[in-house]
Enzyme design. Structure first.
Site, mmCIF file in Angstrom:
data_model
loop_
_atom_site.group_PDB
_atom_site.id
_atom_site.type_symbol
_atom_site.label_atom_id
_atom_site.label_comp_id
_atom_site.label_asym_id
_atom_site.label_seq_id
_atom_site.Cartn_x
_atom_site.Cartn_y
_atom_site.Cartn_z
ATOM 1 N N TYR A 56 1.299 -1.162 0.401
ATOM 2 C CA TYR A 56 -0.562 -0.092 -0.294
ATOM 3 C C TYR A 56 0.844 1.254 -0.373
ATOM 4 O O TYR A 56 0.494 2.483 -0.019
ATOM 5 C CB TYR A 56 -1.474 0.049 1.365
ATOM 6 C CG TYR A 56 -1.867 -1.002 0.918
ATOM 7 C CD1 TYR A 56 -2.563 -1.690 0.041
ATOM 8 C CD2 TYR A 56 -2.849 -0.818 2.652
ATOM 9 C CE1 TYR A 56 -3.239 -2.687 0.534
ATOM 10 C CE2 TYR A 56 -3.598 -1.718 2.250
ATOM 11 C CZ TYR A 56 -3.882 -2.660 1.298
ATOM 12 O OH TYR A 56 -4.897 -3.900 1.455
ATOM 13 N N ASN A 159 -8.719 -12.787 1.057
ATOM 14 C CA ASN A 159 -9.067 -13.162 -0.219
ATOM 15 C C ASN A 159 -9.092 -14.723 -0.650
ATOM 16 O O ASN A 159 -8.144 -15.577 -1.231
ATOM 17 C CB ASN A 159 -8.225 -12.541 -1.245
ATOM 18 C CG ASN A 159 -7.910 -11.600 -1.044
ATOM 19 O OD1 ASN A 159 -9.686 -10.508 -0.880
ATOM 20 N ND2 ASN A 159 -7.203 -10.373 -0.738
ATOM 21 N N TRP A 207 -13.357 -5.817 3.435
ATOM 22 C CA TRP A 207 -12.690 -5.380 2.589
ATOM 23 C C TRP A 207 -13.505 -4.214 1.503
ATOM 24 O O TRP A 207 -14.699 -5.193 0.924
ATOM 25 C CB TRP A 207 -10.708 -5.206 2.237
ATOM 26 C CG TRP A 207 -11.048 -6.046 0.938
ATOM 27 C CD1 TRP A 207 -10.989 -7.711 1.192
ATOM 28 C CD2 TRP A 207 -11.333 -6.140 -0.450
ATOM 29 N NE1 TRP A 207 -10.972 -8.128 0.755
ATOM 30 C CE2 TRP A 207 -10.747 -7.639 -0.588
ATOM 31 C CE3 TRP A 207 -11.368 -5.306 -0.955
ATOM 32 C CZ2 TRP A 207 -10.651 -7.721 -2.452
ATOM 33 C CZ3 TRP A 207 -11.404 -5.705 -2.631
ATOM 34 C CH2 TRP A 207 -11.504 -6.963 -3.204
ATOM 35 N N LEU A 210 -18.084 -0.350 1.391
ATOM 36 C CA LEU A 210 -18.593 0.389 0.415
ATOM 37 C C LEU A 210 -18.213 -0.089 -1.289
ATOM 38 O O LEU A 210 -18.722 1.354 -1.766
ATOM 39 C CB LEU A 210 -18.670 2.008 0.387
ATOM 40 C CG LEU A 210 -18.346 2.113 1.967
ATOM 41 C CD1 LEU A 210 -18.537 3.729 2.375
ATOM 42 C CD2 LEU A 210 -20.275 1.785 2.667
ATOM 43 N N GLY A 212 -15.338 -0.118 -2.240
ATOM 44 C CA GLY A 212 -14.633 1.215 -2.898
ATOM 45 C C GLY A 212 -14.729 2.539 -3.273
ATOM 46 O O GLY A 212 -14.660 3.091 -3.873
ATOM 47 N N ARG A 214 -18.073 2.538 -5.022
ATOM 48 C CA ARG A 214 -19.140 2.401 -5.957
ATOM 49 C C ARG A 214 -20.191 3.053 -5.852
ATOM 50 O O ARG A 214 -21.272 2.884 -6.754
ATOM 51 C CB ARG A 214 -18.621 1.716 -6.992
ATOM 52 C CG ARG A 214 -17.264 1.627 -7.538
ATOM 53 C CD ARG A 214 -16.626 0.516 -8.361
ATOM 54 N NE ARG A 214 -16.610 -0.836 -7.548
ATOM 55 C CZ ARG A 214 -15.411 -0.961 -6.578
ATOM 56 N NH1 ARG A 214 -14.671 -0.163 -7.392
ATOM 57 N NH2 ARG A 214 -16.096 -1.805 -6.451
ATOM 58 N N SER A 262 -12.093 6.091 4.294
ATOM 59 C CA SER A 262 -12.478 6.416 3.494
ATOM 60 C C SER A 262 -11.514 7.847 4.669
ATOM 61 O O SER A 262 -10.707 7.249 5.690
ATOM 62 C CB SER A 262 -14.034 6.861 4.393
ATOM 63 O OG SER A 262 -14.046 8.919 4.000
#
Ligand SMILES: NC(=O)c1ccc[n+]([C@@H]2O[C@H](COP(=O)([O-])OP(=O)(O)OC[C@H]3O[C@@H](n4cnc5c(N)ncnc54)[C@H](OP(=O)(O)O)[C@@H]3O)[C@@H](O)[C@H]2O)c1
Length: 297
Positions: A56, A159, A207, A210, A212, A214, A262
């Site tokens: 990141y 994942n 994760w 929202l 991301g 969208r 955010s």
């Protein structure tokens, strides 16, 4: 307003139900002092769990902020991930970005994460993505080495499918699977991922709850229907549509820890508000129906 906490697995650490996602931190271009004040405001809300990954670019700026108030380290649970290797040179037909879950790479990346954040221990280290070449015994050896040296307290994955999780968990204890779930992306509800979390009493970390962003910006039929549903429920419960979206995810019986993404502390507040909302079943399914575009069979 404060954030409830939970023990994420039978022998695992305690997390806040809402975690602070650091994926986008480097792009926010904040001064170290402003970064610190963002972290402090999150801590004041009871958000003590912080989510990073080596790729990141968030660990160094986070470490820089933490260096201004080192005693804050004791008030947090720091999660980071390794295993994805971006290509530093231009891609060619004979070289590509890749996964590396070798013992050497895992240990080296964990040590680099400690250095960049200026901390002595990582609370939870995750393998970021399932590696088709992963050798479960070798990963277990890396985890044992890091645990023994006190550099990492607990381990998990991200994942992973249930069978990939099962494989690694047969060699070494895992405390979480960090996966994507949102009103727009519901696969873990149906593919066995959250069933496995419930069966093992392991809280998933979620994760892009929202999608991301969208969920509030995309103009697809699904997003428009979801927004209308979230707005209707928001009016009924007297909270924001964002809070309803978070509440929808949090309500799953696997006890998810939701990671916010955010840069606005107000959004973190909206997530914390969601922990105390229990949607009626017909309301939870109204969101499910808007997501799928059809009623339950
Ligand atoms: N394990 C993995 O593979 C993986 C993958 C992706 C992410 N993650 C982790 O999960 C964290 C969260 O992911 P995410 O950033 O995709 O989460 P998200 O909360 O779904 O998306 C956050 C993005 O949505 C925007 N947004 C638009 N409307 C919003 C609203 N009403 N409220 C809040 N945000 C809104 C935000 O912009 P503003 O900043 O302007 O509000 C921000 O850019 C990451 O930071 C990372 O730690 C893990």
């Amino acid at each position: 307003m404060t954030t409830p906490r939970l023990t994420i697995s039978p022998n695992g650490p305690e997390f806040s139900r809402i975690a602070l996602g650091m994926w986008r931190l480097a792009g926010w271009n904040l001064s170290p002092q402003t970064r610190l004040s963002f972290i402090e405001q999150a801590l004041e809300l009871g958000i003590t769990t912080v989510d990073h990954a080596d790729i990141y670019g968030s660990e160094a700026p986070f470490g820089e902020a933490l260096a201004l108030a080192p005693s804050l380290r004791e008030k947090m649970e720091i999660v980071t991930k390794c295993g994805i290797v971006p290509l530093r040179t231009p891609q060619t037909v004979t070289s590509a970005p890749h996964y590396n879950t070798s013992r050497k790479h895992i240990v080296a990346q964990a040590e680099e994460s400690l250095r960049l954040m200026g901390i002595e221990t990582i609370d939870v280290l995750l393998i970021h993505r399932p590696d088709p070449l992963m050798d479960a015994d070798e990963i277990a050896e890396a985890f044992a080495e890091l645990k023994q040296s006190g550099k990492v307290m607990h381990f998990g994955v991200s994942n992973f499918t249930p069978s990939q999780f099962e494989l690694l968990a047969s060699r070494t204890p895992l405390v979480t699977n960090q996966v994507e779930l949102s009103p727009m992306f519901t696969d873990p509800l149906h593919d066995g991922t959250l069933d496995q979390c419930q069966r093992l009493s392991i809280a998933p970390m979620i994760w892009s709850a929202l999608a991301g962003g969208r969920l509030f910006s995309k103009d697809s039929e699904q997003a428009l229907l979801l927004r209308a549903t979230l707005e209707g429920l928001a009016a009924e419960y007297g909270v924001s549509p964002t809070t309803i979206a978070y509440a929808w995810v949090l309500q799953h019986p696997s006890r998810p820890v939701v990671i916010t993404g955010s840069r606005r502390i107000e959004a973190a507040r909206e997530a914390v508000a969601a922990v105390s909302i229990k949607l009626k079943r017909e309301h939870w399914f109204a969101v499910w129906t808007a997501s799928k575009g059809h009623n339950v069979p």
